[in-house]
Scaffold this motif. Structure first.
Motif, mmCIF file in Angstrom:
data_model
loop_
_atom_site.group_PDB
_atom_site.id
_atom_site.type_symbol
_atom_site.label_atom_id
_atom_site.label_comp_id
_atom_site.label_asym_id
_atom_site.label_seq_id
_atom_site.Cartn_x
_atom_site.Cartn_y
_atom_site.Cartn_z
ATOM 1 N N LEU A 1 -41.244 -20.135 -24.553
ATOM 2 C CA LEU A 1 -42.338 -20.624 -23.708
ATOM 3 C C LEU A 1 -42.621 -22.085 -24.026
ATOM 4 O O LEU A 1 -42.340 -22.548 -25.141
ATOM 5 N N ALA B 1 -42.218 -19.503 -17.038
ATOM 6 C CA ALA B 1 -41.433 -20.545 -17.703
ATOM 7 C C ALA B 1 -40.017 -20.634 -17.133
ATOM 8 O O ALA B 1 -39.231 -21.470 -17.580
ATOM 9 N N ASP C 1 -45.498 -14.654 -18.762
ATOM 10 C CA ASP C 1 -45.305 -15.990 -19.313
ATOM 11 C C ASP C 1 -43.835 -16.417 -19.199
ATOM 12 O O ASP C 1 -43.528 -17.568 -18.878
#
Length: 1446
Positions: free
Chosen positions: A248, A101, A97
């Protein structure tokens, strides 16, 4: 299978070294199933091998919700979700993740070249005594290093090495090898060393730049665990300070915090413990293993790039330790962290997770290279590794000449000493290969410049508003907010402290109000108002003394978190001040509501709010005043002593005790810089400005009585009165009596109070910000002069080892064949929502010669069971049968059993040898000769390898002095062994020790068992070799239930067969049986058992057999034994003499307490003496004499406060020793009082020298002798009162809250603040006569003033006009005939009469206070009686508080 595992491991390491720029998606752990996992299909919590093929799917498909609020919200309630938690999947999902990002990774390797570290030699520090500190003060030039000769010790010797990002380095060595020092230097903690040479590079960044801008990116996690309140709050606070600014998409800071808490709770098995208070050695809370896991979790929240873990598996069971290191492996791989660890007693499973190993011996590097090549390297040198000995134990044992084994044929070629090992290593191909790899890595760093990427990543992490060059992630105000929330939780959950504090304020407010109840608006009422407001000032100032205690208590945690770069220390103080506001408001409002209206103060809303506002800022200012001394002083004694001098000066120079007009010029400058003085001015002006005081009534005017009705010919007695007027304006009184200008109440007086509050706030914040709290990071040993150990030659070291072997082999069998059994043991403690069951139906037996291991996961109840069996529990309810030799336990049980507790609590002032002799003298039979006891102590010292520290002071770890953590563990064991107990309980005796020390201790315990001693011992991480020494096992599972009790058998077959036959997995032949059973029953951070082993045990034949055996014992057991039972081994007088001698040594070696007291009190004496320099015989100086004598009470207050922590510290050791019946509570309590007497005699003599003659008191032999006698017994009374309060209180904070209540009541009802005649009858009828300070003041005042004349000066006389045609003498004749005191200065005057209120000192004190010189010796006797009464109460309280709550 081992070859296959080694090949996989080697391939994986090669792949990672060739792909440094890629994120690893593979983590090689031991294969599951029978390939080294003890045959258990689910042994690996982190199921990596089965999931490798699914990584890419998992990374994409991992639900972010599961990492955020859904499960995280349940963590708060301590609810464990039933779904299987895969750490590897979770972390890879997080990393994926983050990459999607666009987050920049923080990768940073570590390189050290020619690293040499030096510290002070053993002879550099000697044990401090009162005499040594006095001599040091006289030889002040040595403070600057002139003429000071100390040796240096080389700790690390020219080390070269590196640890790449994504690698794990294991540092091994015996205690003293330099492992901890290496980790501290690599974590950039250099303050505790005298010299650090060489280069340490953090990915190309030098150590100075790194320390200035990136401090929190290299973290050192120490052995000791120190935390604030609950598990969740500890982690939540750390994460609030470390939440990155770039998260995130759509992820809030709260989501991030909950996600990481969920991660850490599952990874480290803390989910159920989230709401639990952390606790410490004296406060019940998390278990030792759980506290260690919390420390690990706290470090992980910092998200640092380089982590240095110092013995972080200490206190963890074997399964939890393995889970923890597996977690480190995965975090290191996924996030490319640089991980460096030191470990004691690591298993092969743990060892295989590390990439490199660095082996140290006496600061020499004897191996640095791949972990999987180390064993073969040393075997090629000619060393033999026995079967089932773990590789880390083998490597560490090489540093011990006794432990290492040399193969036949290598006796002459194998290296013997550390320098030889290093020389052979430098010649090896491994060293050359590693140095080539180091050079390549340095070139790679220079070429790729990873430091720039790292710097950008750190900048990106900064939250909005945080300075980009700051080492702190959060901005200053975000830090303040997080700290304020934590401070709120700390304060709001301190129910006991809050109740004590506000209860004290409420009671004192009512008492003070009743003492000054409805003061009249007359001249007498004006004097009372001054006293009432001064008392309000005094009480609200003294109540702030608790802040120094609180501040000093939290200092170690502050230092740790400053190193972690969680927050700026100044932000910590700002948060404290913010949380002071509501608490100060509540405090002031309670006091004001209780006191203001009942006293009859100015009933105007503006004045009431003014009163509250001034007291509020006074309280805030005094909080800062006391914290200032907490910030600049290293301990409570020094802080109290220095602040005491300032406090006395401030109280004396408020303008109330001594009016400004009568101050001597050399000290009156204190008046202008006195914050309490400005507060008092604002308070009294707020009350008296604009008021009018009536002079009607007897005593309010002169002359008074029949015939003196005309106001034209009399005057008010109140200062500021105008002859002929029957009222006095408050403004005039303020100007004339106190030299205060009423118009300046708010500016500058009130403004000055606020300014001092702000000044203290800024200064303390600055001190905290720039002081180096971590400087004292190393432990300094203190020896008797000339007793420091000298460096041994190699031959001397070999001889010492041989002697130790002989002592072990020659231990004689001294046991008496004791059998100890327990049957159906249940233990529950009170808990909200109903009793909490900690032990459930535990049964067992230990017979002569049995060495029984008590095992289980952290928190299963091992220590609790030992506490119950050893009769240490004082809280809760214990049910069940316990028999010793088929008898119910008698009063001698605690004495004849030895209990080595998990927490190493020892009297810090004595040396190791003195402590062990103390135990032997008091616990071995009295008929054993002293020489024999001494000889036995020396044998135990040799056995435990403590000869070098035998003459070292035990010291206090928190202060950086004394013996180390593992040496304390050995001392704890030694203290019990020298007592020759019949039954031995040991709680984790090997925790924190290296493999050889552990082996020596377990081997010795085995020897004791072979001699007939029954032993029950908890053990966390036993190696196969250690586990072989045990013959029986009691295994507990969570919930305090039995999973197995019985024989272990040869090669642990009996135990293993039990588990395998009941559905457990097959144990492979090369597995460690101890680790096998822990994993089978579901130990570890998130272990899950496949079966209910407690239920299986209950229904097993072995349990039925045990039940029958214990029932047979019960049937024949003697419930009421008739044999003689002695609670103590020695007589009362032997106990008293040895205890008194030990406490006397502790006092002699406490110069910070005793020399500090002398210097402080002498300083107070000189300040007071010169303030009242050579008093005259005026009316003002008669009053000054009383205030001068009153000032000695402040000195007594200091002695009360200083004596309390001293006693509380001694009580900690008393409770531990009393639990083992070293001695009784009567010898301890009496010795505690008697040891103070010699010091009190000297203190009083020195105080009198600086106090008595400077003020010009009566210089006759009788007056001086009486003063000294009264003063000595007064100080004895004060110190004993401090002991009484301390004996009643469990904690220093509680005592510091109670102190102001007692002190203010004593001063309130002594008759000085409010004369007995003005006091309400309720108080004057009993409380005045109960107050010992009343008798003390009356005795000293009559002794001093009985024969003194009064000679009024111009400032002292009251003037009035006589009627026309009459002289002053004729006009006042009737006035004096009716009993008036004083005299007319010029009786023949016809224009102005000058009246002096008193003509002698006797008239002064008898008319104002109703004192009588005839009571002088009676008062001395009463003071002696009060002292004796305090001693009696103290002894009784020692009895009731002799046991700690546990």
């Amino acid at each position: 299978m081992d070859k296959e595992k080694a090949q996989i491991s080697q391939q994986y390491r090669q792949q990672r070294s060739n792909n440094d720029d890629k994120t690893s998606v593979e983590t090689v752990l031991e294969p599951i199933g029978s390939k080294g996992s003890y045959g258990e299909p689910n042994a690996n919590i982190v199921d990596v091998d089965a999931a490798i093929g699914e990584y890419h799917e998992l990374k994409r498909g991992l639900s972010r919700i599961s990492r955020k609020s859904t499960n995280a919200s349940k963590v708060e309630e301590g609810v464990v979700t039933q779904e299987e938690f895969s750490l590897d999947d979770f972390l890879h999902g997080m990393n994926n993740d983050a990459q999607e990002a666009g987050h920049v990774p923080k990768h940073l390797g570590l390189v050290f070249r020619d690293l040499t570290v030096e510290g002070l030699g053993a002879d550099a520090h000697t044990i401090r005594t009162n005499l040594s500190d006095l001599m040091a003060a006289l030889q002040f030039w040595k403070v600057f290093g002139i003429g000071k000769k100390t040796s240096k010790k080389t700790i690390l010797r020219g080390l070269d090495g590196f640890c790449k990002d994504g690698e794990m380095l294991l540092v091994l060595g015996r205690p003293g090898a330099g492992c901890t020092s290496l980790l501290k230097v690599l974590a950039n903690m250099r303050g505790s060393f005298t010299k650090v040479d060489g280069q340490v590079s953090y990915g190309g960044i030098d150590h100075e730049t790194f320390g200035k801008y990136y401090r929190g990116q290299a973290i050192y996690n120490e052995e000791e665990d120190q935390h604030y309140p609950t598990t969740r709050q500890t982690l939540q606070f750390a994460l609030r300070c470390k939440t990155p600014g770039t998260r995130l998409p759509d992820e809030t800071s709260k989501d991030f915090v909950e996600k990481i808490i969920y991660l850490l709770g599952n990874m480290l098995g803390l989910t159920r413990q989230m709401p639990t208070i952390v606790g410490n050695a004296f406060v019940r809370g998390l278990s030792g293993g759980e506290r260690k896991r919390l420390s690990i979790a706290e470090v992980m929240t910092t998200q640092s790039s380089i982590n240095c873990w110092d013995c972080s598996t200490r206190g963890l069971d074997a399964a939890s330790a393995l889970d923890y290191v597996r977690s480190l492996r995965i975090m290191t791989d996924v996030f490319k962290k640089t991980t460096i660890s030191t470990l004691y007693q690591a298993s092969n499973s743990i060892y295989s997770l590390y990439d490199k190993v660095l082996l140290l011996d006496d600061g020499y590097c004897i191996y640095f290279g791949p972990a999987d090549e180390a064993k073969a390297y040393f075997e090629n040198l000619g060393f033999y590794c026995p079967p089932r000995k773990s590789i880390p134990d083998f490597l560490t044992g090489l540093c011990n000449p006794v432990e290492r084994e040399i193969k036949p044929g290598f006796e002459n070629t194998a290296p013997q000493h550390a320098s030889e090992f290093q020389a052979r290593y430098y010649e090896s191909t491994i060293h050359k290969r590693l140095m080539a790899e180091l050079e390549n890595y340095e070139q790679l760093i220079e070429r790729n410049n990873p430091s720039e990427t790292f710097k950008n990543a750190v900048v990106a992490e900064h939250q909005k508003g945080a300075l980009k060059k700051s080492p702190y992630t959060a901005s200053f105000w975000q830090q303040v907010m997080a700290l304020t929330v934590r401070q709120y939780h700390l304060l709001i959950k301190d129910h006991h402290g809050n109740f004590s504090r506000y209860g004290t304020i409420f009671v004192q407010g009512l008492i003070s109000a009743s003492c000054f109840y409805k003061m009249p608006m007359t001249a007498a009422g004006a004097f009372s108002r001054g006293g009432a407001l001064f008392f309000a000032l005094l009480f609200n100032s003294l109540i702030s003394q608790t802040e120094m205690v609180n501040y000093l208590t939290g200092k170690p945690i502050l230092a740790k978190q400053k190193h972690f770069a969680m927050f700026q220390p100044s932000a910590f103080y700002i948060a404290q001040v913010i949380m002071d506001v509501p608490y100060a408001i509540v405090q002031v409002v309670i006091f004001a509501l209780c006191s203001y209206f009942l006293m009859g103060l100015n009933l105007d809303a503006g004045h009431w709010f003014g009163y509250c506002l001034i007291l509020f800022f006074l309280n805030m200012m005094m909080n800062g005043f006391f914290r200032l001394f907490g910030a600049i002083c290293k301990n409570f004694y020094l802080g109290t002593e220095i602040s005491g001098i300032f406090l006395v000066a401030m109280m004396t120079y408020t303008g109330y005790v001594i009016p400004y007009k009568t101050m001597h010029p050399w000290l009156y400058w204190i008046y202008w810089i006195n914050p309490m003085g400005y507060a008092y001015k604002a308070l009294i002006i707020n009350e008296m400005r604009g008021q009018v005081y009536s002079c009607e009534g007897e005593g309010n005017s002169i002359p008074f009585g029949p015939g003196y009705e005309a106001w034209a010919n009399k005057v008010c007695t109140m200062k500021g009165a105008v002859p002929g007027e029957n009222v006095v304006r408050g403004d005039d009184y303020l100007r004339e009596a106190l030299s205060y200008e009423p118009s300046q109440q708010w500016a500058p007086y009130f403004v000055a109070v606020v300014a001092f509050f702000l000044f203290f706030t800024v200064v303390i914040a600055g001190i905290m910000e720039f002081s180096d709290a971590m400087k004292g990071g190393s432990i300094t040993k203190l020896y008797h002069p000339g007793k420091a150990p000298k460096s041994r030659t190699d031959e001397e070291e070999d001889e010492r080892r041989k002697k130790q072997q002989e002592v072990t082999n020659n231990m004689e069998g001294l046991a008496t064949g004791t059998t100890f059994s327990w049957h159906h043991i249940h233990y529950e403690v009170p808990f909200k929502g109903g009793p909490l069951h900690l032990l459930n139906d535990i049964s067992g037996i230990v017979k002569p010669g049995h060495l029984t291991a008590l095992m289980g996961s952290s928190g299963a109840g091992k220590t609790t069971l030992l506490d119950v069996l050893a009769k240490r529990k004082t809280i809760g309810k214990v049910d069940g049968r316990v028999y010793l030799n088929n008898e119910a336990l008698m009063s001698d049980f605690e004495r004849i059993t030895g209990y080595c507790e998990q927490m190493d609590i020892h009297q810090p002032a004595v040396t190791v040898r003195e402590a062990m002799r103390f135990s032997a003298y008091l616990r071995q039979n009295e008929n054993v000769p002293k020489a024999e006891k001494d000889e036995y102590v020396e044998q135990i010292l040799t056995l435990l390898e403590m000869e070098d520290i035998a003459d070292a002071q035990i010291g206090v770890l928190e202060e950086g002095t004394g013996i180390s953590v593992e040496e304390r563990k050995r001392l704890t064991i030694g203290m019990e062994l020298v007592a020759k107990p019949k039954l031995l309980f040991l709680d984790e005796p090997t925790s924190g020790l290296d493999a050889q020390s552990s082996f020596n201790i377990v081997r010795f315990i085995r020897k004791l068992a072979d001699c007939g001693w029954p032993v029950l011992c908890t053990i966390h991480q036993p190696s196969s070799i250690l586990f072989e020494h045990f013959d029986h096992l009691l295994l507990l599972v969570r919930g305090g239930k039995t999973a197995y009790y019985g024989e272990i058998g040869k090669d642990a077959r009996i135990m293993i067969d039990y588990f395998e036959s009941n559905g457990g997995p097959t144990c492979s032949p090369d597995a460690n049986p101890a680790e096998y059973i822990l994993e089978v029953v579901g130990a570890g951070t998130a272990g899950k058992a496949t079966r209910d082993w407690a239920e299986i045990w209950t229904n097993s034949p072995q349990a039925q057999s045990l039940e029958e055996e214990l029932e047979d014992i019960h049937q024949v057991a003697e419930e009421h034994p008739k044999r003689e039972s002695l609670a103590y081994a020695t007589s009362f007088w032997t106990q008293f003499w040895l205890v008194y001698k030990r406490i006397n040594i502790a006092y002699w070696r406490s110069p910070e307490y005793n020399i500090g007291r002398f210097i402080t009190l002498e300083g107070i004496a000189l300040i007071t003496g010169f303030t009242y320099w050579k008093m005259s015989y005026t009316t003002s100086d008669m009053q000054n004499r009383l205030f001068f004598l009153l000032s000695t009470f402040i000195m007594a207050v200091l002695l009360i406060i200083l004596s309390q922590p001293k006693f509380m510290t001694e009580r900690l050791y008393f409770r531990r020793e009393y639990a083992s019946r070293y001695y009784g509570w009567v010898p301890f309590s009496i010795a505690s009082i008697l040891v103070e007497i010699p010091y009190i005699l000297v203190i009083c003599a020195l105080y009198m020298c600086g106090f008595y003659w400077t003020a010009g008191l009566v210089n006759t032999s009788e007056a001086c002798g009486y003063f000294y006698l009264m003063f000595v017994f007064f100080v004895c009374w004060a110190v004993s009162l401090g002991f009484v309060i301390a004996a009643f209180s469990e904690h220093a904070t509680m005592a510091s809250v109670i102190n102001p209540l007692f002190i203010s009541m004593l001063i309130l009802f002594a008759g000085m603040m409010q004369s007995p005649s003005a006091m309400p009858h309720f108080w004057s009828s009993w409380m005045y006569w109960l107050d010992p300070f009343h008798y003390y003041l009356e005795g000293l005042a009559t002794n001093e003033m009985r024969d003194l004349p009064v000679e009024c000066k111009e400032l002292d006389v009251a003037t009035f006009y006589p009627p026309e045609g009459q002289t002053c003498g004729e006009y006042s004749a009737n006035f004096f005939a009716n009993g008036a005191t004083g005299y007319i200065v010029n009786e023949n005057a016809t224009d102005i009469c000058e009246y002096c209120s008193y003509k002698s000192g006797q008239e002064f004190y008898s008319s104002l206070y109703q004192w009588d010189a005839g009571n002088k010796w009676r008062n001395l006797g009463i003071m002696i009686c009060y002292f004796i009464f305090n001693v009696f109460v103290f002894v009784i309280l020692c009895f009731f508080k002799r046991k700690a709550r546990r």
